[in-house]
Write an enzyme that holds these catalytic residues in place. Sequence first.
Site, PDB file in Angstrom:
ATOM      1  N   GLY A   3       0.682  -1.236   0.134  1.00  0.00           N
ATOM      2  CA  GLY A   3      -0.050  -0.165   0.057  1.00  0.00           C
ATOM      3  C   GLY A   3       0.882   1.290   0.203  1.00  0.00           C
ATOM      4  N   ASP A  18       1.630   5.780  -8.620  1.00  0.00           N
ATOM      5  CA  ASP A  18       2.691   5.519  -7.631  1.00  0.00           C
ATOM      6  C   ASP A  18       4.022   6.029  -8.024  1.00  0.00           C
ATOM      7  OD1 ASP A  18       0.787   4.037  -6.324  1.00  0.00           O
ATOM      8  OD2 ASP A  18       1.239   2.415  -6.884  1.00  0.00           O
TER       9      ASP A  18
END
Length: 343
Positions: free
Chosen positions: A108, A156
């Site tokens: 995560g 990300d």
Amino acid sequence: MKTFKDVFGSAPEIMASAPGRVNLLGEHTDYQGGFVLPTAIPQRATVGIGRNGTGIHVLYSANLEQTLHVPVGEVGEDFAPYLTGCLNLSGVTEGLNVYVTSQVPSGGLSSSAALEVATLRALRELYSLELDDVALALRGVQVEHEFVGVNCGVMDQMASSLADTRTLLLIDTRSLERRAVPFPAGAEVLVMDSGVPRRLAESGYNERRAQVEEAARLLGIRELRDVTDIGAVETLPSPLRERARHVVSENARVLEGLEADAATFGALMNATHASLRDDYAVSHPLVDDLVALLQAHPDVLGARITGAGFGGAVVALVRDGTAAAVGEAILTDYGTLGRVVVP
Ligand code: GLA
């Protein structure tokens, strides 16, 4: 922990690093052209590189205490594809010694993007590659798609390449336009690891992505970002309806969050958690427990699972100056599985 020199007998030619990220709002919107609002975390991946004069890459992970040998141009297994993907896409034709170490917890917080961005930064410097920070991030995304097998969005790698720890980075994942946004006034971030290992995250992730692509196709639009009539989403068959409802409502929450005070921002994070749990089905019962404990704490303004889901990390927005104490208090109730990542 062994250093580059311990492993390879000489100093690296280049060292580079890149941070993990935590996403506050905009989860599972970045492969549907949506908005995201991550920030960098202090933990980083660090990569050292030196030429070894052979036709074989020697890849060492200090975290795993493991060495892999991969012929130049090949991909390899285990953690190798994250690195060889970067090397192959950057046209490396000579054997390299590559040392990696990371403080970014897996699950995560973009440990893989941090590794890719750090590796690409090292290669950019070693070979004077003409790669700006956005192009570098997109190459990291390409590594995920073509070498790792995860059809991730751009958040990300963009966050690892471009975000800092002092501000939120609003990214329009369609245009790649971005701007720094201050944290909500009077609040700070607490990040905790639930300790729940992610299971089937890659297949679950790719399945969600395929479902929302199908939903967009059925609605006759390019991406769910383009939904103008939320009622249309409700006509989709289940589970595409729930999946699309998450993406569309989540995208709206990011835009609302930009104008919100800390209390409202926290409420939006709580709504995100419910949506990820119920509509997107990417939470986990133990993560739900941890989030519920956080949401019940008087200094917590909002809390939710963060990242791809299926276990892993949670993020909370808490009153300024309380994050460390809240983290401690929550661990007492949640148990030894969990730990505080930030602060
Ligand atoms: C993973 C992916 C990102 C994004 C998030 C969910 O972290 O790599 O591209 O889709 O999941 O928001």
